[in-house]
Design an enzyme around this catalytic site. Structure first.
Site, mmCIF file in Angstrom:
data_model
loop_
_atom_site.group_PDB
_atom_site.id
_atom_site.type_symbol
_atom_site.label_atom_id
_atom_site.label_comp_id
_atom_site.label_asym_id
_atom_site.label_seq_id
_atom_site.Cartn_x
_atom_site.Cartn_y
_atom_site.Cartn_z
ATOM 1 N N GLN A 95 0.826 -1.198 0.000
ATOM 2 C CA GLN A 95 0.000 0.000 0.000
ATOM 3 C C GLN A 95 0.863 1.252 0.000
ATOM 4 O O GLN A 95 2.086 1.193 0.149
ATOM 5 C CB GLN A 95 -0.939 -0.011 1.213
ATOM 6 N N LYS A 128 2.223 7.353 6.720
ATOM 7 C CA LYS A 128 1.061 6.595 6.268
ATOM 8 C C LYS A 128 -0.156 7.499 6.370
ATOM 9 O O LYS A 128 -0.438 8.057 7.435
ATOM 10 C CB LYS A 128 0.870 5.328 7.107
ATOM 11 N N ALA A 172 9.359 7.224 13.244
ATOM 12 C CA ALA A 172 10.803 7.449 13.163
ATOM 13 C C ALA A 172 11.459 6.301 12.411
ATOM 14 O O ALA A 172 11.161 5.128 12.658
ATOM 15 C CB ALA A 172 11.390 7.586 14.559
ATOM 16 N N MET A 173 12.345 6.634 11.490
ATOM 17 C CA MET A 173 13.035 5.621 10.697
ATOM 18 C C MET A 173 14.139 4.970 11.521
ATOM 19 O O MET A 173 14.796 5.614 12.344
ATOM 20 C CB MET A 173 13.625 6.244 9.440
ATOM 21 N N ASP A 206 -2.015 -9.567 10.108
ATOM 22 C CA ASP A 206 -1.079 -9.407 8.994
ATOM 23 C C ASP A 206 0.368 -9.411 9.493
ATOM 24 O O ASP A 206 1.133 -8.484 9.247
ATOM 25 C CB ASP A 206 -1.390 -8.104 8.258
ATOM 26 N N GLU A 252 11.627 -8.758 12.081
ATOM 27 C CA GLU A 252 13.031 -8.440 11.829
ATOM 28 C C GLU A 252 13.809 -8.356 13.133
ATOM 29 O O GLU A 252 13.240 -8.083 14.202
ATOM 30 C CB GLU A 252 13.163 -7.116 11.062
#
Length: 603
Positions: free
Chosen positions: A285, A301, A406-407, A474, A479
């Protein structure tokens, strides 16, 4: 006859006037006149006195009002400390969080702003609480200790700066001691001049010199178009909030809840000027990568549907929109459960025109903008699902609610490994996964690395508990950071499909717990704590979500979703009790050597 009466009246009046002209007055008439004057004077004086009192009262009230207004405008608000360290809605509190000293860190990680050591005052307060509780042993009954621990089972009222959320984070279960961090327990570390002084090859020495303070200053001083001029050194005070967040990632968690930088990260996500916006590749998406002038980035998003809209029961789990408010609520819920495995997420209201369309360098994205028939600015991007004119993202007419996460550090400096979840769904409309057909499926998982040793199995079960509370089906992958190998936590990323249904609980999400009958002891105790009236999960989550900037527009979760959390929490606890009735080793004891008063809780 009338003429005769008029003549007599005129005669009398003439005689009266003549007497007055001669200085004579009738005694009866004079007394009546004096009496009438006295009677008139009394009410007049009363009226004057009442008016004077009323005027004086109004002047006094006006003076008090002006004094209070002047005092309110001049006196600064008193500072308030909160254990949550998260309140991006109020600038005053943000300023206080920024100015507060950071936690002390170990000598091996002095460059990091985050630390797993408690501040001195917090350690003293915690030790004082633990000592007071331990002194009660042997004198109070178990029931009395339980009442003291949970506040006698009553809902903690909000009095001034105290709240149920603050009381929850002050509980010993949320202040468990961590082992002393070593150099390898931090994901990233800034090299200093002392580090560069070691013996090594010529190439290593050159690399170390690049990381020295002076060289770093010269490199970062090269100002690019739109970016702020920065002079970063090895000192934590010179680092922007996103870099401090990266340097605070450890083997055990993404962030330390007590780190003041957590509030700074969420504040900068909510307020920093947007410098660039491009569509992020991958995924099914639409999502955008946002850049800020301080070189930070965030994952955006957009709002695709209203908060109250519930997913159609006939839709499959992979056929639903992602929700911006689900990402925000997942971060808060993960924090309340004590996991700290979701990157900080905050809500924000952006301008689709000035903060995306006019500044984007993504040509493919820019071609998808259009104006709707009612004048709203819309776009749809390019992705695998729901990227078409039939499923646009639209402002009103320009304003759009989004979530900003935050990345994590770039994969080139902090590689991550993606693991296929053992309880992954088939993503088919007709086929079932193996775990859905085999009730003894967990026996095979327990024999497969990395689930055959360490904490990986209970990590996945923690994630299943979180997903069940949110209704997230989902979860196909998870990770971990490569640096820590298998001795680390798992990342709870991508929660956009959570909180879709409140009227139905998907029990299959709890398959890892039901099939393995295993759960962390600390997780179980926190779940029990959140089921008590004093710390009810729906109440503390409602309070935590109220700190988000978008909560001023509308509650991020409806009351139906909040009540569903309490219902699902009870289901999880029943499942654990069922396992305890069948097995003796249900609880994985991650509190070994720390058997404190937090274990004394009523069932």
């Amino acid at each position: 006859m009338s003429n005769i009466i008029e003549d007599k009246l005129s005669h009398v009046m003439f005689r009266g006037r003549g007497a007055e002209q001669r200085g004579g007055r009738t005694p009866g008439l004079e007394g009546k006149e004096i009496t009438m004057r006295r009677n008139l004077a009394r009410p007049t004086r009363s009226i004057y006195l009442a008016l004077a009192c009323l005027s004086l009262t109004l002047h006094l009230l006006l003076a008090f009002f002006c004094l209070s207004v002047l005092q309110t405008a001049c006196v600064l608000p008193s500072s308030s400390s909160s254990s949550s360290s998260f309140n991006p809605r109020t600038d005053t509190r943000q300023h206080q969080s920024v100015s507060s000293p950071s936690s002390s860190s170990s000598s091996a990680s002095s460059s990091s702003s985050s630390s797993h050591k408690l501040p001195t005052s917090s350690r003293n307060d915690e030790g004082h609480r633990l000592n007071n509780t331990s002194d009660q042993k042997g004198t109070d009954s178990v029931a009395e200790r339980d009442k003291k621990l949970v506040g006698a089972g009553k809902v903690i009222p909000k009095v001034k700066d105290h709240s149920a959320l603050e009381a929850l984070f002050n509980h010993p279960l949320y202040n468990l001691p961590r082992p002393e961090p070593h150099q390898d327990d931090w994901l990233l570390r800034v090299k200093t001049t002392e580090d560069a002084g070691g013996v090594g090859s010529e190439e290593e020495e050159q690399e170390d010199e690049i990381h020295s303070d002076s060289q770093w200053q010269r490199q970062s001083a090269s100002q690019e178009e739109g970016f702020d001029r920065v002079t970063w050194t090895s000192e934590a005070e010179t680092h922007p909030p996103w870099l401090r967040f990266h340097l605070g990632i450890s083997r055990w968690e993404l962030y330390n809840r007590k780190d003041p930088n957590l509030a700074q990260v969420t504040h900068y996500l909510a307020t920093q000027r947007v410098l660039g916006a491009v569509q992020k590749t991958g995924g099914t998406q639409l999502k955008l990568l946002i850049s800020f002038p301080n070189y930070g980035q965030a994952l955006l998003k957009p709002m695709r549907q209203s908060r109250d809209s519930e997913t159609d029961l006939n839709l499959f789990y992979f056929s639903d929109f992602e929700r911006h408010n689900a990402e925000i609520a997942a971060f808060h819920l993960d924090r309340l459960l004590g996991f700290n495995r979701i990157p900080p997420v905050v809500g924000r209201l952006i301008n689709v025109t000035t903060e995306i369309r006019e500044i984007t360098t993504d040509r493919k994205l820019s071609r998808t903008f259009f104006s709707s028939p009612v004048g709203n600015v819309c776009f749809y991007g390019q992705c695998e699902y729901y990227c078409s004119t039939e499923h646009p993202v639209c402002g009103q007419p320009h304003a759009l609610e989004v979530s900003l996460a935050a990345m994590l550090p770039d994969l080139t400096i902090a590689p991550r490994r993606s693991w296929r979840s053992p309880w992954r769904r088939s993503y088919s409309r007709t086929k079932l996964a193996q775990w859905e057909k085999d009730p003894n499926y967990c026996d095979k998982v327990k024999k497969t690395p990395p689930y055959n040793h360490g904490t990986r199995l209970v990590d996945v079960i923690d994630m299943a508990v979180l997903d069940f509370l949110m209704g997230n089906m989902d979860r196909h992958h998870y990770e971990t950071f490569d640096k820590f190998g298998n001795e680390t936590f798992v990342l709870h990323l991508d929660n956009g499909r959570a909180f879709g249904r409140h009227s139905r609980d998907e029990s299959s999400i709890l398959a890892p717990l039901r099939q393995c009958c295993r759960i962390r002891r600390s997780t179980f105790l926190r779940l029990r704590l959140l089921s008590l009236p004093a710390f009810r999960l729906s109440d503390v989550l409602r309070e935590s979500l109220a700190e988000d900037p978008l909560a001023g527009r509308a509650p991020l979760l409806s009351e139906t979703h909040l009540s569903a959390l309490d219902r699902r929490l009870a289901t999880v606890l029943r499942g654990v009790r069922t396992c305890q009735g069948q097995h003796s080793d249900v609880l994985y004891n991650d509190l070994e050597g720390n058997n404190g008063e937090w274990d004394q809780q009523p069932d």
